[in-house]
Write a protein that holds these residues in place. Sequence first.
Motif, mmCIF file in Angstrom:
data_model
loop_
_atom_site.group_PDB
_atom_site.id
_atom_site.type_symbol
_atom_site.label_atom_id
_atom_site.label_comp_id
_atom_site.label_asym_id
_atom_site.label_seq_id
_atom_site.Cartn_x
_atom_site.Cartn_y
_atom_site.Cartn_z
ATOM 1 N N GLU A 34 3.738 10.995 3.676
ATOM 2 C CA GLU A 34 2.551 10.226 4.040
ATOM 3 C C GLU A 34 1.357 11.145 4.233
ATOM 4 O O GLU A 34 1.442 12.191 4.868
ATOM 5 N N GLU A 35 0.242 10.751 3.674
ATOM 6 C CA GLU A 35 -0.987 11.529 3.733
ATOM 7 C C GLU A 35 -1.692 11.278 5.070
ATOM 8 O O GLU A 35 -2.522 10.388 5.203
ATOM 9 N N THR A 36 -1.352 12.078 6.062
ATOM 10 C CA THR A 36 -1.976 11.986 7.375
ATOM 11 C C THR A 36 -2.838 13.220 7.592
ATOM 12 O O THR A 36 -2.689 14.223 6.879
ATOM 13 N N GLN B 88 6.103 13.086 -1.819
ATOM 14 C CA GLN B 88 6.217 11.705 -1.341
ATOM 15 C C GLN B 88 6.123 11.599 0.183
ATOM 16 O O GLN B 88 6.795 10.781 0.797
ATOM 17 N N ASP C 296 0.829 -1.196 0.000
ATOM 18 C CA ASP C 296 0.000 0.000 0.000
ATOM 19 C C ASP C 296 0.866 1.250 0.000
ATOM 20 O O ASP C 296 1.895 1.316 0.661
ATOM 21 N N ASP C 297 0.427 2.255 -0.735
ATOM 22 C CA ASP C 297 1.145 3.524 -0.810
ATOM 23 C C ASP C 297 0.259 4.602 -0.189
ATOM 24 O O ASP C 297 -0.848 4.845 -0.665
ATOM 25 N N TYR C 298 0.730 5.217 0.874
ATOM 26 C CA TYR C 298 -0.035 6.249 1.562
ATOM 27 C C TYR C 298 0.519 7.640 1.305
ATOM 28 O O TYR C 298 0.265 8.571 2.048
ATOM 29 N N SER C 299 1.278 7.795 0.218
ATOM 30 C CA SER C 299 1.822 9.096 -0.138
ATOM 31 C C SER C 299 0.695 10.023 -0.580
ATOM 32 O O SER C 299 -0.297 9.583 -1.184
ATOM 33 N N CYS C 300 0.870 11.281 -0.325
ATOM 34 C CA CYS C 300 -0.131 12.280 -0.700
ATOM 35 C C CYS C 300 -0.275 12.318 -2.219
ATOM 36 O O CYS C 300 0.705 12.490 -2.937
#
Length: 68
Positions: free
Chosen positions: A14-16, A12, A2-6
Motif C-alpha cells: 500500500e502506498e502510504t 504490491q 480502488d487499488d492503493y498499491s504503489c
Amino acid sequence: MDDYSCVLCHLQLEETLPYLFFAHPFSTLCWQILGISWDATLSTAELIVQARQRFGSHIFREVAIVAC
C-alpha cells in the motif's frame, strides 16, 4: 475496487506516506547514500529521534528535509 498499491514498484504494498518516505526501495537507497537509517518498527516520532541520534551530526534536520 480502488487499488492503493504503489505504482512505483512491483511489491504490491500500500502506498502510504511512511512507506514512500522510509521503506520504498528508492527512498531506502537515497537514505543509505546519505547515511541515515530508519527503524520502521518504531513510531514515527521515535523513528526520527533514533535516526537523528545515529546520524551523529547537528545538520540531520537539514539533510532530511532536503532529501524529502
